[in-house]
Design a protein around this motif. Structure first.
Motif, PDB file in Angstrom:
ATOM      1  N   THR A 177       0.837  -1.200   0.000  1.00  0.00           N
ATOM      2  CA  THR A 177       0.000   0.000   0.000  1.00  0.00           C
ATOM      3  C   THR A 177       0.871   1.248   0.000  1.00  0.00           C
ATOM      4  OG1 THR A 177      -0.078   0.155   2.414  1.00  0.00           O
ATOM      5  CG2 THR A 177      -1.733  -1.248   1.341  1.00  0.00           C
ATOM      6  N   PRO A 178       0.359   2.368  -0.497  1.00  0.00           N
ATOM      7  CA  PRO A 178       1.101   3.630  -0.410  1.00  0.00           C
ATOM      8  C   PRO A 178       1.463   3.984   1.027  1.00  0.00           C
ATOM      9  CG  PRO A 178      -0.687   3.836  -1.977  1.00  0.00           C
ATOM     10  CD  PRO A 178      -0.877   2.514  -1.295  1.00  0.00           C
ATOM     11  N   ALA A 179       0.589   3.630   1.975  1.00  0.00           N
ATOM     12  CA  ALA A 179       0.884   3.911   3.385  1.00  0.00           C
ATOM     13  C   ALA A 179       2.142   3.177   3.840  1.00  0.00           C
ATOM     14  CB  ALA A 179      -0.306   3.508   4.253  1.00  0.00           C
ATOM     15  N   THR A 180       2.340   1.960   3.323  1.00  0.00           N
ATOM     16  CA  THR A 180       3.541   1.203   3.668  1.00  0.00           C
ATOM     17  C   THR A 180       4.784   1.917   3.164  1.00  0.00           C
ATOM     18  OG1 THR A 180       2.403  -0.924   3.678  1.00  0.00           O
ATOM     19  CG2 THR A 180       4.778  -0.977   3.298  1.00  0.00           C
ATOM     20  N   VAL A 181       4.729   2.418   1.932  1.00  0.00           N
ATOM     21  CA  VAL A 181       5.868   3.139   1.366  1.00  0.00           C
ATOM     22  C   VAL A 181       6.163   4.379   2.204  1.00  0.00           C
ATOM     23  CG1 VAL A 181       6.732   4.360  -0.662  1.00  0.00           C
ATOM     24  CG2 VAL A 181       5.385   2.261  -0.945  1.00  0.00           C
ATOM     25  N   ARG A 182       5.127   5.078   2.632  1.00  0.00           N
ATOM     26  CA  ARG A 182       5.330   6.280   3.451  1.00  0.00           C
ATOM     27  C   ARG A 182       5.918   5.914   4.817  1.00  0.00           C
ATOM     28  NH1 ARG A 182      -0.006   7.383   1.391  1.00  0.00           N
ATOM     29  NH2 ARG A 182       0.097   8.859  -0.358  1.00  0.00           N
ATOM     30  N   ASN A 183       5.531   4.764   5.353  1.00  0.00           N
ATOM     31  CA  ASN A 183       6.112   4.306   6.620  1.00  0.00           C
ATOM     32  C   ASN A 183       7.611   4.054   6.470  1.00  0.00           C
ATOM     33  OD1 ASN A 183       3.711   4.417   8.049  1.00  0.00           O
ATOM     34  ND2 ASN A 183       3.214   2.253   7.710  1.00  0.00           N
ATOM     35  N   TRP A 184       8.001   3.512   5.327  1.00  0.00           N
ATOM     36  CA  TRP A 184       9.424   3.287   5.075  1.00  0.00           C
ATOM     37  C   TRP A 184      10.171   4.611   5.019  1.00  0.00           C
ATOM     38  CZ3 TRP A 184       8.768  -0.759   0.538  1.00  0.00           C
ATOM     39  CH2 TRP A 184       8.267  -1.949   1.083  1.00  0.00           C
ATOM     40  N   GLU A 185       9.540   5.599   4.452  1.00  0.00           N
ATOM     41  CA  GLU A 185      10.165   6.922   4.410  1.00  0.00           C
ATOM     42  C   GLU A 185      10.323   7.479   5.824  1.00  0.00           C
ATOM     43  OE1 GLU A 185       9.329  11.466   2.762  1.00  0.00           O
ATOM     44  OE2 GLU A 185       8.067   9.815   2.066  1.00  0.00           O
ATOM     45  N   ALA A 186       9.286   7.337   6.640  1.00  0.00           N
ATOM     46  CA  ALA A 186       9.341   7.836   8.013  1.00  0.00           C
ATOM     47  C   ALA A 186      10.437   7.138   8.823  1.00  0.00           C
ATOM     48  CB  ALA A 186       7.984   7.649   8.692  1.00  0.00           C
ATOM     49  N   ALA A 187      10.717   5.879   8.472  1.00  0.00           N
ATOM     50  CA  ALA A 187      11.746   5.111   9.182  1.00  0.00           C
ATOM     51  C   ALA A 187      13.151   5.417   8.667  1.00  0.00           C
ATOM     52  CB  ALA A 187      11.458   3.621   9.058  1.00  0.00           C
ATOM     53  N   GLY A 188      13.259   6.255   7.634  1.00  0.00           N
ATOM     54  CA  GLY A 188      14.567   6.591   7.087  1.00  0.00           C
ATOM     55  C   GLY A 188      15.064   5.632   6.035  1.00  0.00           C
ATOM     56  N   ILE A 189      14.207   4.730   5.583  1.00  0.00           N
ATOM     57  CA  ILE A 189      14.603   3.757   4.557  1.00  0.00           C
ATOM     58  C   ILE A 189      14.604   4.406   3.179  1.00  0.00           C
ATOM     59  CG2 ILE A 189      13.922   1.589   3.443  1.00  0.00           C
ATOM     60  CD1 ILE A 189      12.716   0.769   6.169  1.00  0.00           C
ATOM     61  N   LEU A 190      13.626   5.239   2.918  1.00  0.00           N
ATOM     62  CA  LEU A 190      13.507   5.922   1.634  1.00  0.00           C
ATOM     63  C   LEU A 190      13.624   7.431   1.841  1.00  0.00           C
ATOM     64  CD1 LEU A 190      10.457   3.987   0.096  1.00  0.00           C
ATOM     65  CD2 LEU A 190      12.893   3.528  -0.241  1.00  0.00           C
ATOM     66  N   GLY A 191      14.151   8.081   0.821  1.00  0.00           N
ATOM     67  CA  GLY A 191      14.278   9.540   0.874  1.00  0.00           C
ATOM     68  C   GLY A 191      13.945  10.152  -0.468  1.00  0.00           C
ATOM     69  N   PRO A 192      12.687  10.053  -0.892  1.00  0.00           N
ATOM     70  CA  PRO A 192      12.328  10.544  -2.226  1.00  0.00           C
ATOM     71  C   PRO A 192      12.433  12.060  -2.325  1.00  0.00           C
ATOM     72  CG  PRO A 192      10.360  10.053  -0.954  1.00  0.00           C
ATOM     73  CD  PRO A 192      11.519   9.561  -0.145  1.00  0.00           C
ATOM     74  N   ALA A 193      12.653  12.498  -3.552  1.00  0.00           N
ATOM     75  CA  ALA A 193      12.643  13.936  -3.817  1.00  0.00           C
ATOM     76  C   ALA A 193      11.200  14.408  -3.962  1.00  0.00           C
ATOM     77  CB  ALA A 193      13.429  14.223  -5.099  1.00  0.00           C
ATOM     78  N   ARG A 194      11.022  15.682  -4.117  1.00  0.00           N
ATOM     79  CA  ARG A 194       9.689  16.248  -4.302  1.00  0.00           C
ATOM     80  C   ARG A 194       9.618  16.961  -5.643  1.00  0.00           C
ATOM     81  NH1 ARG A 194       5.535  15.323  -0.259  1.00  0.00           N
ATOM     82  NH2 ARG A 194       6.653  14.681   1.620  1.00  0.00           N
ATOM     83  N   ASP A 195       8.511  16.773  -6.335  1.00  0.00           N
ATOM     84  CA  ASP A 195       8.286  17.504  -7.581  1.00  0.00           C
ATOM     85  C   ASP A 195       8.145  18.980  -7.235  1.00  0.00           C
ATOM     86  OD1 ASP A 195       6.882  18.828  -9.757  1.00  0.00           O
ATOM     87  OD2 ASP A 195       6.538  16.826 -10.575  1.00  0.00           O
TER      88      ASP A 195
END
Length: 232
Positions: free
Chosen positions: A131-149
């Motif tokens: 789910t998108p929520a899972t991806v966002r959780n990974w970001e919150a944990a410092g696993i992902l660091g996407p850029a912003r448009d």
């Protein structure tokens, strides 16, 4: 019974006489008998204890080796064996982690990201079947660091982000907590990619093998010491 002066016992193990006295003071060796003049008298029991302690260090680390020997000096065989059991458990966990990460790296290397387009959080989630929520959780944990448009402010995931997300997904399926996964992903980033990390994993494998061999050697020497103590 054969007896040794501190300097003789120390020389046989490549350490200083002061180190031997310190080990006795810390409880890693049994208390020594004393001559009428106050000089220490070490025996074959002390030689076996010193040999066991020095063998335990590369196997379990100095702190754990000290706890094992201090427990035996205090007559707590079960306490010593419990510390050993914990050491074996940690080594097994490290081996399992190494195997999981190696498989993940192999998977990512075998299936490189061929395109360099960016993906939205929804597109990345669909790719991984989460789910998108899972991806966002990974970001919150410092696993992902996407850029912003810059125009919309939405998250954009590049090829490196996809690689990190796939690695995280594999490790998560293996039951690893998010903070552990974040550490592994950082290693991939700082190593410069999966090829360099694979070399680091080979080094890790060699260290674990050496530790396992050290445990075997320590077990032999510790068993000889226990025989001297009459424990078991």
């Amino acid at each position: 019974m054969t007896t040794f002066r501190p300097v003789v016992l120390a020389r046989g193990h490549g350490i200083s006489a002061q180190a031997v006295r310190n080990y006795e003071r810390d409880g890693f060796l049994p208390p020594a008998e004393r001559t009428a003049g106050g000089y220490r008298i070490y025996t074959e029991v002390h030689a076996a204890a010193l040999s066991a302690f020095l063998a335990l260090i590369p196997a379990y680390g100095r702190s754990t080796a000290g706890r094992i020997m201090a427990a035996l000096t205090g007559g707590d065989l079960d306490g010593a064996l419990t510390a050993i059991d914990h050491g074996h458990h940690r080594l097994l966990r490290d081996r399992e982690t190494l195997t999981t990460v190696r498989r993940a790296v192999g998977h990512l290397t075998a299936e490189p990201v061929s395109d360099h387009r960016t993906r939205t959080v929804g597109e990345l989630a669909r790719r991984l079947r989460v789910t998108p929520a899972t991806v966002r959780n990974w970001e919150a944990a410092g696993i992902l660091g996407p850029a912003r448009d810059p125009a919309t402010g939405y998250r954009v995931y590049r090829a490196a982000d996809v690689r990190d997300a796939e690695l995280a997904h594999l490790l998560r399926r293996g039951g690893y907590p998010l903070e552990h996964i974040a550490t592994v992903v950082r290693q991939v980033r700082t190593a410069g990619g999966t090829t360099t990390l694979a070399r680091a994993l080979d080094d890790w494998q060699r260290k674990l093998t050496a530790q396992g061999r050290a445990m075997l050697d320590a077990a032999t020497r510790l068993s000889a010491y226990l025989d001297r103590l009459g424990l078991g």
